[in-house]
Design a protein around this motif. Sequence first.
Motif, PDB file in Angstrom:
ATOM      1  N   LEU A   1      18.041 -14.796  15.744  1.00  0.00           N
ATOM      2  CA  LEU A   1      16.773 -14.559  15.062  1.00  0.00           C
ATOM      3  C   LEU A   1      16.866 -14.937  13.584  1.00  0.00           C
ATOM      4  O   LEU A   1      15.912 -15.475  13.004  1.00  0.00           O
ATOM      5  CB  LEU A   1      16.371 -13.084  15.193  1.00  0.00           C
ATOM      6  CG  LEU A   1      15.001 -12.691  14.633  1.00  0.00           C
ATOM      7  CD1 LEU A   1      13.885 -13.462  15.344  1.00  0.00           C
ATOM      8  CD2 LEU A   1      14.794 -11.184  14.763  1.00  0.00           C
TER       9      LEU A   1
ATOM     10  N   TYR B   1      16.674  -4.715  11.294  1.00  0.00           N
ATOM     11  CA  TYR B   1      17.061  -5.306  12.571  1.00  0.00           C
ATOM     12  C   TYR B   1      18.282  -4.602  13.166  1.00  0.00           C
ATOM     13  O   TYR B   1      18.281  -4.239  14.347  1.00  0.00           O
ATOM     14  CB  TYR B   1      17.342  -6.793  12.382  1.00  0.00           C
ATOM     15  CG  TYR B   1      17.806  -7.486  13.637  1.00  0.00           C
ATOM     16  CD1 TYR B   1      16.891  -7.932  14.586  1.00  0.00           C
ATOM     17  CD2 TYR B   1      19.164  -7.702  13.887  1.00  0.00           C
ATOM     18  CE1 TYR B   1      17.316  -8.573  15.747  1.00  0.00           C
ATOM     19  CE2 TYR B   1      19.600  -8.337  15.036  1.00  0.00           C
ATOM     20  CZ  TYR B   1      18.663  -8.773  15.965  1.00  0.00           C
ATOM     21  OH  TYR B   1      19.100  -9.389  17.116  1.00  0.00           O
ATOM     22  N   VAL B   2      19.332  -4.412  12.372  1.00  0.00           N
ATOM     23  CA  VAL B   2      20.557  -3.818  12.931  1.00  0.00           C
ATOM     24  C   VAL B   2      20.366  -2.334  13.247  1.00  0.00           C
ATOM     25  O   VAL B   2      21.098  -1.780  14.069  1.00  0.00           O
ATOM     26  CB  VAL B   2      21.770  -4.015  11.991  1.00  0.00           C
ATOM     27  CG1 VAL B   2      22.052  -5.490  11.800  1.00  0.00           C
ATOM     28  CG2 VAL B   2      21.580  -3.308  10.659  1.00  0.00           C
TER      29      VAL B   2
ATOM     30  N   MET C   1      21.395 -10.924  11.748  1.00  0.00           N
ATOM     31  CA  MET C   1      20.265 -11.022  12.673  1.00  0.00           C
ATOM     32  C   MET C   1      20.510 -12.015  13.797  1.00  0.00           C
ATOM     33  O   MET C   1      19.637 -12.239  14.638  1.00  0.00           O
ATOM     34  CB  MET C   1      19.003 -11.403  11.898  1.00  0.00           C
ATOM     35  CG  MET C   1      18.609 -10.344  10.887  1.00  0.00           C
ATOM     36  SD  MET C   1      17.146 -10.766   9.907  1.00  0.00           S
ATOM     37  CE  MET C   1      15.853 -10.548  11.128  1.00  0.00           C
TER      38      MET C   1
ATOM     39  N   ARG D   1      23.946   0.868  18.709  1.00  0.00           N
ATOM     40  CA  ARG D   1      23.205   0.109  17.711  1.00  0.00           C
ATOM     41  C   ARG D   1      24.162  -0.725  16.865  1.00  0.00           C
ATOM     42  O   ARG D   1      25.283  -0.297  16.577  1.00  0.00           O
ATOM     43  CB  ARG D   1      22.401   1.057  16.808  1.00  0.00           C
ATOM     44  CG  ARG D   1      21.224   1.728  17.476  1.00  0.00           C
ATOM     45  CD  ARG D   1      20.436   2.588  16.503  1.00  0.00           C
ATOM     46  NE  ARG D   1      21.275   3.591  15.866  1.00  0.00           N
ATOM     47  CZ  ARG D   1      21.491   3.662  14.555  1.00  0.00           C
ATOM     48  NH1 ARG D   1      20.954   2.760  13.747  1.00  0.00           N
ATOM     49  NH2 ARG D   1      22.263   4.609  14.053  1.00  0.00           N
ATOM     50  N   LEU D   2      23.704  -1.904  16.470  1.00  0.00           N
ATOM     51  CA  LEU D   2      24.539  -2.750  15.624  1.00  0.00           C
ATOM     52  C   LEU D   2      24.915  -2.032  14.333  1.00  0.00           C
ATOM     53  O   LEU D   2      26.004  -2.239  13.787  1.00  0.00           O
ATOM     54  CB  LEU D   2      23.806  -4.055  15.297  1.00  0.00           C
ATOM     55  CG  LEU D   2      23.549  -5.019  16.459  1.00  0.00           C
ATOM     56  CD1 LEU D   2      22.818  -6.259  15.951  1.00  0.00           C
ATOM     57  CD2 LEU D   2      24.846  -5.414  17.139  1.00  0.00           C
TER      58      LEU D   2
ATOM     59  N   GLU E   1      17.689  -1.257  14.703  1.00  0.00           N
ATOM     60  CA  GLU E   1      16.919  -1.225  15.944  1.00  0.00           C
ATOM     61  C   GLU E   1      17.651  -1.885  17.109  1.00  0.00           C
ATOM     62  O   GLU E   1      17.527  -1.449  18.251  1.00  0.00           O
ATOM     63  CB  GLU E   1      15.588  -1.953  15.746  1.00  0.00           C
ATOM     64  CG  GLU E   1      14.654  -1.284  14.743  1.00  0.00           C
ATOM     65  CD  GLU E   1      13.445  -2.141  14.422  1.00  0.00           C
ATOM     66  OE1 GLU E   1      13.374  -3.291  14.947  1.00  0.00           O
ATOM     67  OE2 GLU E   1      12.575  -1.689  13.653  1.00  0.00           O
ATOM     68  N   ARG E   2      18.421  -2.922  16.822  1.00  0.00           N
ATOM     69  CA  ARG E   2      19.031  -3.736  17.861  1.00  0.00           C
ATOM     70  C   ARG E   2      20.279  -3.073  18.424  1.00  0.00           C
ATOM     71  O   ARG E   2      21.169  -2.638  17.677  1.00  0.00           O
ATOM     72  CB  ARG E   2      19.397  -5.109  17.283  1.00  0.00           C
ATOM     73  CG  ARG E   2      20.144  -6.036  18.219  1.00  0.00           C
ATOM     74  CD  ARG E   2      19.277  -6.504  19.362  1.00  0.00           C
ATOM     75  NE  ARG E   2      19.908  -7.607  20.074  1.00  0.00           N
ATOM     76  CZ  ARG E   2      19.546  -7.980  21.297  1.00  0.00           C
ATOM     77  NH1 ARG E   2      18.564  -7.350  21.921  1.00  0.00           N
ATOM     78  NH2 ARG E   2      20.159  -8.998  21.879  1.00  0.00           N
ATOM     79  N   SER E   3      20.350  -2.984  19.754  1.00  0.00           N
ATOM     80  CA  SER E   3      21.521  -2.415  20.421  1.00  0.00           C
ATOM     81  C   SER E   3      22.273  -3.501  21.171  1.00  0.00           C
ATOM     82  O   SER E   3      21.681  -4.459  21.679  1.00  0.00           O
ATOM     83  CB  SER E   3      21.107  -1.318  21.409  1.00  0.00           C
ATOM     84  OG  SER E   3      20.577  -0.206  20.720  1.00  0.00           O
ATOM     85  N   SER E   4      23.580  -3.332  21.223  1.00  0.00           N
ATOM     86  CA  SER E   4      24.423  -4.252  21.966  1.00  0.00           C
ATOM     87  C   SER E   4      25.670  -3.501  22.417  1.00  0.00           C
ATOM     88  O   SER E   4      26.250  -2.733  21.626  1.00  0.00           O
ATOM     89  CB  SER E   4      24.804  -5.449  21.093  1.00  0.00           C
ATOM     90  OG  SER E   4      25.528  -6.406  21.843  1.00  0.00           O
TER      91      SER E   4
END
Length: 389
Positions: free
Chosen positions: A344, A267-268, A341, A277-278, A270-273
Motif C-alpha cells: 500500500l 495503518y500498523v 505500509m 497487529r503490526l 489496524e493491520r494484523s499479520s
Amino acid sequence: MSGQSQQAADLRQRVRHFIETEAIPREDLAHVHDPVALDRTLAQLRPIARAQGLYLPQFPVKHGGLGLSWTERAGVLEEAGRSYLGPGAMNCAAPDQPNMISLLVNGTEAQKQTYLWPLANGDIRSCFAMTEPHPGAGSDPSMLKTTAVQSGDGWIINGRKWFITGAVGARFAIVLVQTSEGPTQLLVDAHNPGFKVVRAIRSMDPYAIGGHGEIEFHGCFVHSDAVLGQVGKGLVYAQQRLEPARLSHCMRLMGLATRALELAQAYVNERSSFSQRLAELQLVQGMVADCHIDLYASRLMTLDCAARMDASQSVKTETAMTKVFVSEALNRVADRAAQLMGALGMSEDTPVSLILRELRSFRIYDGASELHRATLGRRFLKISASSTT
C-alpha cells in the motif's frame, strides 16, 4: 510549541484546521505533473485562506501579510506543508516566497508595482532562473553561461536554463545572467518574444507549482530598468535568498513527513499479520521510534536557525547543516512510512508514496547534500587551522 506566543499557537491551530478541512479534501492525483490543474485548485483555495486570515505569513503586516517572526513561522509553515496545496494556497510556497522578499528588498518602486504587489496578491506566479544545462551553472553558480550584453537602453539575453521551478505559467522570471561586470539579476516577462518555455521536465517530485521548466533566451531584449538591484551583484542576492529559502523548505516539508508517519502509524495499528497487529512487532516499534527521533531533531535544528535569524545573526553555516540533516532525516521518515505500509505504501492509493518522492528530491534542491558537506568541511577545517596558528 516552546517559545511561541499564545497568538502564534492559535494561528498554528487555525492553519491545521484549514489544511484538514479545505486543502486535503481537494487533493487529487490529477494534479500530479499538471501545473494547470494545480493552479486551478490553488485559485479556489487562496480566497478561503485570505478570508481566514492565513495569507502571506512571511510578509510584513503593512503590505498585507501576517508579519510572523521566523520562530513563529516554523509551526505555521509545518502545518501548511501537511498538504502540497497548503503553501500555495497561503502564498508562502517556493519560488514565489523568496522572490517576493528579493523584490521587497532590492526592487525599485516601479518593479514592486509591476511584479511584487501582483505576486503578493496571488494574481500571478514567478520563477527564479539560475540552473543551466552542462557546462553551465548548477551547484556552482559561478559557471554561468547565460549572458546579457548591453545594447542601447537595455540588455540582450542569450542562453538556456533548466529545472526552473514554477516556470510553467509564470508571469515573469528573475534571471541570473553573466555580464561584463559580473553576475546580474534581470526581471524578464514571460510574454517577451525572446523568452520561451521549451518544455516542462517531468521529475520525481510530483507537485511542484508551475512544474520544472526548461527556458530558452534567444535575443531576449529587456530595458535597463529590468535590473534587480545592482549590476554585478547577482550572486550576492542569490546567496541572500538561499539561506531563508532552505529554512522555509525544512519547515514546510516537515509537515509532509509528519503526515506520512501519521498515516503509517494508523495503518500498523489496524493491520494484523500472523495473528497480531503490526504495531505489536518490535521492529515496527523501532522504525516508528526512529521516525519520531528524526522529526524531533529536525525541528530543534530548524527552530535554532529560526531563532538566530530572528536575532539577526549570521546563519550561513547553521542553515547549511540544517538543510543537510533535515532533508535526509525527512527522507528517512517518509521511506520508513512507505515500508511500514508494505505494498500500500508503494501505491498511489495513499499519499505516502507521493510524499516520499517529494521528500527525496529535497536532498538535491537548494544544494545537494554532498556539496554542503564539502563546503562545511572546508569551512570547519579552515577555522581549525587558523585557531592553531
